[in-house]
Write a protein that holds these residues in place. Structure first.
Motif, PDB file in Angstrom:
ATOM      1  N   THR A 146      18.943  42.822  46.950  1.00  0.00           N
ATOM      2  CA  THR A 146      18.238  41.711  46.330  1.00  0.00           C
ATOM      3  C   THR A 146      18.401  41.818  44.820  1.00  0.00           C
ATOM      4  OG1 THR A 146      16.583  41.635  48.094  1.00  0.00           O
ATOM      5  CG2 THR A 146      16.011  40.578  45.999  1.00  0.00           C
ATOM      6  N   GLU A 182      17.373  40.237  41.119  1.00  0.00           N
ATOM      7  CA  GLU A 182      16.346  39.424  40.477  1.00  0.00           C
ATOM      8  C   GLU A 182      16.605  39.338  38.983  1.00  0.00           C
ATOM      9  OE1 GLU A 182      12.447  40.304  43.238  1.00  0.00           O
ATOM     10  OE2 GLU A 182      12.923  41.720  41.621  1.00  0.00           O
ATOM     11  N   LEU A 201       9.908  35.387  37.410  1.00  0.00           N
ATOM     12  CA  LEU A 201      11.161  35.378  38.146  1.00  0.00           C
ATOM     13  C   LEU A 201      11.936  34.120  37.798  1.00  0.00           C
ATOM     14  CD1 LEU A 201      12.933  36.733  40.330  1.00  0.00           C
ATOM     15  CD2 LEU A 201      11.717  35.341  42.026  1.00  0.00           C
ATOM     16  N   SER A 231      16.902  34.564  41.783  1.00  0.00           N
ATOM     17  CA  SER A 231      17.087  35.667  42.717  1.00  0.00           C
ATOM     18  C   SER A 231      18.224  35.343  43.675  1.00  0.00           C
ATOM     19  CB  SER A 231      15.802  35.960  43.497  1.00  0.00           C
ATOM     20  OG  SER A 231      15.487  34.892  44.364  1.00  0.00           O
TER      21      SER A 231
END
Length: 879
Positions: free
Chosen positions: A690, A692, A700, A703
């Motif tokens: 993952t 980010e 955020l 992503s």
């Protein structure tokens, strides 16, 4: 043979002007010629400097400019003496042996000259049988002449004439502080009529890769020579060698008896069914087998016995993938597995190396193992290290690249052909080969450091000096790789020319943004055996050798004290350009360490993305032998790990995720495309990644998820992070990669980019909203076996902005400390559990005081956590 260590006797040392102790009395007056000191207690092993310091004659040479006032020591003659009692049992022959004299000595027993000796790395051994039979005690005297005037880092390699460690004479990471003394053990050997001489152990594995069960056999080969010790007995008696092997659990697994040949030699081959194989760190375990070699007469009397610990493994070498035909075989293969080199270069642990303790060796090897390192290059300007170090590497899976004692000098780098040098070099090489070859961790021999026949062109084995060493390796240790020098060419330094960059060195500086990322990201070298990035020591360490007037940020040009402790490694202008002007020493240290960690991390990841096109990386350098303000080391003189150690540790991890990039600055509205890679030792691991993208408030911004199955022996590009920089972004942009697999889960140290218009990381100094809360989850658990104290903490960022580079620090100064995770980033509201392990310090020489300063003998460690840039704000102690 019985060996009695004499190091613990009452040794004394006294200094003289040259030749005075030979003359003794004045020719004109007939009176005794006095020394420059009285008789002083002496440390053996050790060195004169520490004894003088203990006596109050010199100040601590590691502090400020004090070493300049100690240079007289190397120019005096030093006389050691002690008294040796006759042992109750003496045998047929008694031998007095000095394993390390530094440097030129005359050895006496009861005023009888036993012999003269020159050289650090081959022992001085003398027959004292007649004297010991005649006297109940012997007064042993060792007269050490002043140190030879050898070349420092800047000089002519072709003019070198000694086998003395040259870093003593001034190197970029050390000053001129020339050791003199008895630097290794002194022993008395009691021989029977016959004893075991040199022993050569080697191992191999048969049947690897076979589909048949129980088909793998370990092979341990032993060659030994037997030496007659009784000169009065002319008749040779029939002799046998009994060789047996026990597995790591102590069970007998193989044995063999061989008759000693007429010439005094014997060979045996032991076969071990289904052995536990030895692997480097990160690739498997390091089981060690015990091999006992006993010399027995035909009547069954045991005359001598030697015991060795060795691993069973198959060792091979191969050229890299798509390697040019003229390239050397830089890929190490162990048990049919290609090993990607994740290494460090090691300098001597101390300028005054006789004082180094076994605990210091253990700490350095532990840091290698915990740092996911699998090779250490023992640099040719330093030492053939003491035996304990090689034993620790065997037990911890740290492969050794051992260089012979010669190094470049800058003015010319041509290997010396002076007859006296070649004679000494051969003696050193023979001694090192005969002993160190029996260590399973020993993997590469090298002729020396940066030897060049002409500028930027490494020497090869056509050079007479290196040809001699190659022949000696072939004679003593034919199964191991010999590299003529490091780098081994065909050019010395890293280059943009992809046709000729095989094994290269360089650079040793952060090459600035964006050049650093272009050079290393697009390079195609086969092996990167030395390179580094410089950074300041931690403030805790700086305060130990810089007095109060010298604790402000300053350039090496502006301060003689700072210049004395790291002239080449001035980072002030570099760090000002990246962060803006800094006036606080702690902030300067943290900024400098950040750049070092960032620069090294990128090189390591860039090299690893070309796995087995590139066979590995060896960072310059793990440690330093004297306290520097700034240096290219990962661990400072006091044993404190820097930020770069932990970022290197993560880049070397068996499973790691990285991102490729070419600059640190970004523009609002810019489209960013970055490839994401998975690095693994083994194939067939399912990894979910993952990615980010966040701002320093923890918002955020983007992503992405990737998934892939790792493949054999190569890095795997799992996808591309593709996003647009927000048009309103100011300050830092954080990219972090998290991963999950059947081996567990983890997170890389973040990549930090910036939309600042001025210095790239200027806004990082303005982050003030982070707030750490620390809770101690587990009271320190003390191991009775290792002395380790392990504690578990929960660290939470309860603030409003990111807490950058969160790390623990031990305050009592009584412990060395390491952790699974240091210098990580916590976004607002995030928490992490951190295990911290502490070991009671036990350094030798000038580190003895550091081991106990500010710490009661049984005081527990005291841990605090800090984050960037709030170094001077001590976060709340754990509750």
């Amino acid at each position: 043979m019985q060996e009695i260590n004499l190091s613990s006797l009452d040794w004394r040392v006294k200094g003289f002007w040259p030749w005075v102790p030979i003359k003794g009395t004045s020719m004109e007056l007939g009176q005794e010629l006095l020394g420059v000191t009285d008789w002083l207690p002496a440390t053996v092993p050790g060195g004169v400097h520490y004894d003088l310091y203990q006596a109050g004659i010199i100040a601590n040479p590691y502090q400020n400019l004090n070493s300049l006032n100690c240079e007289w020591v190397e120019n005096r003659w030093w006389l050691y003496r002690t008294v040796v009692e006759r042992p109750e049992r003496t045998g047929c022959r008694i031998e007095l042996a000095f394993k390390g004299l530094d440097y030129e000595a005359a050895v006496y027993a009861n005023q009888t000259l036993l012999g003269e000796h020159k050289g650090m790395f081959h022992e001085a051994a003398y027959d004292v049988t007649a004297l010991m039979n005649e006297h109940e005690r012997l007064e042993i005297s060792v007269l050490l002449k002043h140190a030879p005037d050898e070349m420092a880092q800047i000089g002519k390699t072709s003019e070198t004439f000694t086998q003395k460690s040259r870093f003593n004479y001034k190197w970029d990471f050390s000053t001129r502080l020339v050791n003199i003394g008895i630097w290794d053990d002194v022993v008395l050997r009691l021989h029977n009529a016959y004893s075991i001489g040199e022993v050569y152990l080697s191992s191999d594995v048969r049947g690897l890769g076979s589909s048949e069960a129980n088909s793998v056999t370990g092979i341990i080969r032993m060659k030994a020579d037997v030496r007659k010790q009784d000169p009065c007995n002319e008749d040779r008696i029939p002799l046998m060698l009994l060789v047996d092997c026990r597995d790591p659990e102590g069970r007998d697994v193989a044995s063999h008896t061989v008759v000693v040949r007429e010439g005094g030699t014997a060979e045996a081959e032991l076969k071990v069914p289904n052995p536990q194989l030895w692997y480097p760190n990160g690739y498997g375990f390091q089981p060690l087998y015990q091999v006992n070699v006993r010399l027995q007469s035909s009547e069954g009397v045991i005359l001598d016995e030697r015991t060795f610990a060795t691993g069973i493994r198959k060792l091979e070498y191969r050229r890299n993938d798509d390697s040019p035909e003229d390239a050397l075989p830089y890929t190490v293969i162990i048990n049919n597995k290609r090993i990607y080199i994740r290494g460090v270069n090691m300098t001597p642990l101390d300028h005054l190396y006789g004082n180094v303790t076994n605990e210091q060796y253990s700490w350095m090897v532990r840091l290698m193992r915990q740092g996911n390192m699998n090779m250490v290059r023992i640099w040719g300007g330093g030492l053939i290290e003491k035996t304990k170090f090689y034993e620790l590497c065997d037990a911890n899976g740290i492969m050794i690249w051992q260089e012979f004692i010669q190094s470049s000098s800058g003015v010319d780098n041509i290997p010396s052909k002076r007859p006296e040098f070649l004679e000494l070099l051969e003696q050193t090489a023979r001694a090192a080969l005969a002993d160190r070859r029996n260590h399973v961790s020993l993997t590469v021999w090298s002729g020396g450091n940066e030897l060049m026949s002409e500028p930027n062109k490494p020497s090869n084995d056509g050079d007479a000096n290196l040809a001699m060493l190659k022949a000696l390796v072939a004679e003593y240790d034919p199964g191991r790789l010999f590299l003529p020098t490091s780098a081994s060419g065909p050019v010395e330094y890293i280059t943009d020319d992809k046709e000729i960059g095989h094994d290269v060195h360089g650079h040793w500086k952060y090459m600035n943004n964006p050049e650093h990322y272009r050079l290393y990201g697009e390079n195609d070298n086969l092996f990167h055996s030395e390179f580094g990035v410089d950074g300041l020591s931690r403030v805790k360490s700086l305060h130990k050798f810089l007095s109060e007037p010298h604790r402000d940020p300053v350039s090496m040009q502006a301060s003689m004290v700072w210049r004395h402790h790291g002239e080449w490694w001035d980072t002030l202008a570099r760090d000002d350009s990246l962060f803006g002007p800094m006036e606080d020493l702690a902030v300067f240290s943290e900024c400098s360490q950040w750049v070092q960690a960032e620069g090294l991390r990128f090189i390591l990841e860039a090299n690893r993305r070309r796995k087995f096109h590139n066979s590995g990386s060896i960072v310059w350098q793990l440690n330093e032998p004297w306290p520097n303000v700034s240096c290219t080391n990962l661990v400072d003189y006091f044993g404190e790990t820097k930020m770069a150690y932990y970022w290197t540790k993560q880049a070397f991890a068996p499973l790691h995720v990285s991102m490729d990039y070419r600059k640190l600055n970004v523009e609002p509205g810019e489209r960013v495309q970055r490839d994401v890679y998975v690095h693994a030792h083994d194939a067939g691991i399912n990894v979910q990644v993952t990615a980010e993208v966040l701002d320093f408030l923890g918002n955020l911004l983007h992503s992405a998820k990737f998934e892939a199955l790792t493949v054999e022996d190569k890095a795997l590009c799992v996808g591309q992070l593709n996003f647009c920089i927000p048009s309103a972004l100011v300050g830092l942009l954080i990219v972090r990669l998290r991963y999950r697999s059947n081996l567990g889960e983890g997170e890389t140290h973040p990549y930090f980019f910036s939309a600042d218009s001025g210095p790239v990381y200027r806004s990082a100094l303005n982050i003030a909203g982070a707030k750490l809360q620390v809770r101690k989850e587990q009271i320190g658990q003390r191991s009775t076996l290792t002395g380790m104290i392990e504690s578990l903490f929960t660290v939470t960022n309860s603030g409003t902005e990111a807490a950058l580079h969160v790390h623990a620090e031990e305050l009592t100064n009584g412990y060395w400390m390491e952790s699974d995770d240091q210098y990580f980033t916590l976004l607002p509201g995030e928490m992490r559990k951190v295990a911290v392990r502490c070991f009671k310090k036990n350094g030798g020489g000038f580190l003895t005081a550091d081991s106990i300063e500010g710490s009661a003998p049984e005081a527990d460690p005291e841990i605090v956590f800090r984050c960037f840039p709030k170094y001077n704000v001590m976060e709340r102690k754990p509750t």
